[in-house]
Design an enzyme around this catalytic site. Sequence first.
Site, PDB file in Angstrom:
ATOM      1  CD  GLU A  35      -2.565   1.464   2.531  1.00 39.67           C
ATOM      2  OE1 GLU A  35      -2.207   0.846   3.550  1.00 39.67           O
ATOM      3  OE2 GLU A  35      -3.480   2.313   2.533  1.00 39.67           O
ATOM      4  NE  ARG A 262       4.349  -7.859  10.351  1.00 40.68           N
ATOM      5  CZ  ARG A 262       3.438  -6.942  10.036  1.00 40.68           C
ATOM      6  NH1 ARG A 262       2.203  -7.063  10.483  1.00 40.68           N
ATOM      7  NH2 ARG A 262       3.755  -5.910   9.299  1.00 40.68           N
ATOM      8  CE  LYS A 272       3.137   0.101   5.096  1.00 42.57           C
ATOM      9  NZ  LYS A 272       2.580   0.248   3.742  1.00 42.57           N
TER      10      LYS A 272
END
Length: 665
Positions: A35, A262, A272
């Site tokens: 994104e 992850r 983020k």
Amino acid sequence: MSEDKKSLNFLEQIIENDLANGLPKSKLRFRFPPEPNGYLHIGHTKAIGISFGLGEKYNAPVNLRFDDTNPAKEEQEYVDAIKEDVSWLGYSWDKELFSSDYFQQLYDWAVMFIKQGKAYVDSQSSEAMAEQKGTPTQPGVDGPYRNRSVAENLDLFERMKKGEFEEGAHILRAKIDMQHPNMLMRDPIMYRILKKHHHRTGDDWCIYPMYDWTHGESDYIEQISHSLCSLEFKAHRELYNWFLEQIIDEKKLKPKQREFARLNLSYTIMSKRKLLKLVEDNIVTGWDDPRMPTISGLRRRGYTPNSLRKFVETVGVAKRDNVIEVSLLEFCIREDLNKTAPRVMAVLDPVKLIITNYPEDKEEWLEAENNQEDDSAGYRKVPFSRALYIEKDDFKEEAANNFFRLKLGGEVRLKNAYIIKAESVTKDAKGNITEIHCTYSEDTSKKVKGTLHWVSIKHAIKAKVREYDRLFMDEAPDSHPDKDFMEFLNPNSLKLIDAFVEPSLKDARVGERFQFQRIGYFSVDKDSTEEQLIFNKTVGLRDSWEKQKPVEKVNQNKPQNNSSQSQRKAIDVIQQLGKKYTNLPEEKQQKAKADIQELAKNISYEELQPLFNTAAKKVGTRIAVTIALDVLLKGGLQTNSEINEFIEKALVDENDLLKKEAQLV
RNA sequence: UGGCUUAUGGUGUAACUGGCAACACGUCUGGUUUUGGUCCAGAAGAGUCUAGGUUCGAGCCCUAGUAAGCCAACCA
């Protein structure tokens, strides 16, 4: 000859399986779907490495698809940065795509859903809908608009698209099952009204599709065979499949979503949102601040694409939560730079050294090897003169024998130059050493223990050095429910140093990497100008001397060290000896037995008793317990039912060693 | 009073699908070295979360627990 066959990770196994079951290799296609709402970080490097790595392994195309369905947060700046980072890592994508490319198709499908009674417009407040949705442990209930007519739904959705309603007035939901155990299946939202300018579609749309509705269909449109994402999307898979099943053409490939854990790095954060906060609060100078775990930050810090790819490869792929130690990252960059970085000399914390028997006006240009790990690296000249700088740490007036560096009366080698002997020092009023006076000898064949780096004062260039420490002082700064991650910020994460470097560095260019000998790896920062060189410290050299020093700062870095063996309790040692017992050769077994007997003198029955419950199969432990118990009994311990039961069991065990020991009791 | 997932040395990942628990980082020795780096040789550290079971044999299969993570954004 024989390549040692690396075992496949679980994703590769899935692919091999699909291939074996008839999926043509030519149908393999992957995607990386960021994104564009922030910069990529080291965690993304893993995702990139997985999908692009698979692409390389199977010679299959990989799409770069920007998942840009939320115009409120997404910007062109991020698109550009992401592309730069991915290519810098050395990967090339097949197609550059955007979810927004599919807005029309998605819309058409949504209309089809409505006509088929699979979607409806809901007009409640988000609070009301949240309430009807239930909780993970409680089923939801149907809302009042769930059974609107197709005609009404069509009309409302059309008008949503035209911009007739305000944000929040209506949404389009899939009609699935409000009681579903998976909350994502409880009539998920497909579209919301957002009157925002989109970085690509401008003001064409007033409604934007949600992630779940967009992602799988985008994979389908692109005919992605394996859509790989991180674990938190596991629960989304069911919805991903549901959406696909509504529109799939049997002749086409149905993408398969699979999830991996992850990457987490100790002493850092990977969110983020939180990284953005560091940028916005000016804790760091930007997304590419060398302290940031972003790809651009690591790049500016001096990391190489190779080292990052190696890191991700070493870390592996699996499904369990993990925290990788930073030392592994550091190992990867050192390993790469050791082979490639030219060596130079730089003094970061200078003290003046005068060679009293070297002529005042003489200077020599001595030959220095650029990189002993790389024969093709060649040689350069470094200037030598009477007055030099060396590191303050490299000199002590007096020091123990394990201090290999310079001390009064001692000799060291100057790297690429002569052997010197320290004769005396001069000090200022406060007792600080201002000059070290030495004599030199041109005989360089002599064996000395220490070698120092240095620069000639007259020839040295001044340079700024930025030395970085970790940004956070906690091992997992965002894992504390009661504390904000900002509380763990390291106030000393940046240290500015005025250094002196050898003149060959004069023309060093931005991004070039060097090893400052005996110190570490450094790279030229983009803030450098013609007049002012600025270096970022990438990582220090391994330093086994630092570890020996009796430092006071100790524990601040290390989480905790396992206490030394000598301090372990006797009972624990006995247990450990037991574990190995049955595997030992006979003579060592005798020794182990003697050790156990000795240790047993220092344990109490209360310590030993819990081990009676040791599982039957752990024979070694039971033997050790038996031996120890024997010692205790001979020492006057009264036997009891617990003991008898334990011995009884041992006597009938099939292991001869255990039986034998039990018979001795 | 739910659903899903995971559990192997300090860390991460393996174990050819049931056959002596391996590799890397880290740690510790020793050697080489004009970088206390690199390199070389070696060591310590795990009966695989617990308890049962199946089997000649279980890290892997079965049962029951325990622990951790994820799931209630008009984010992705």
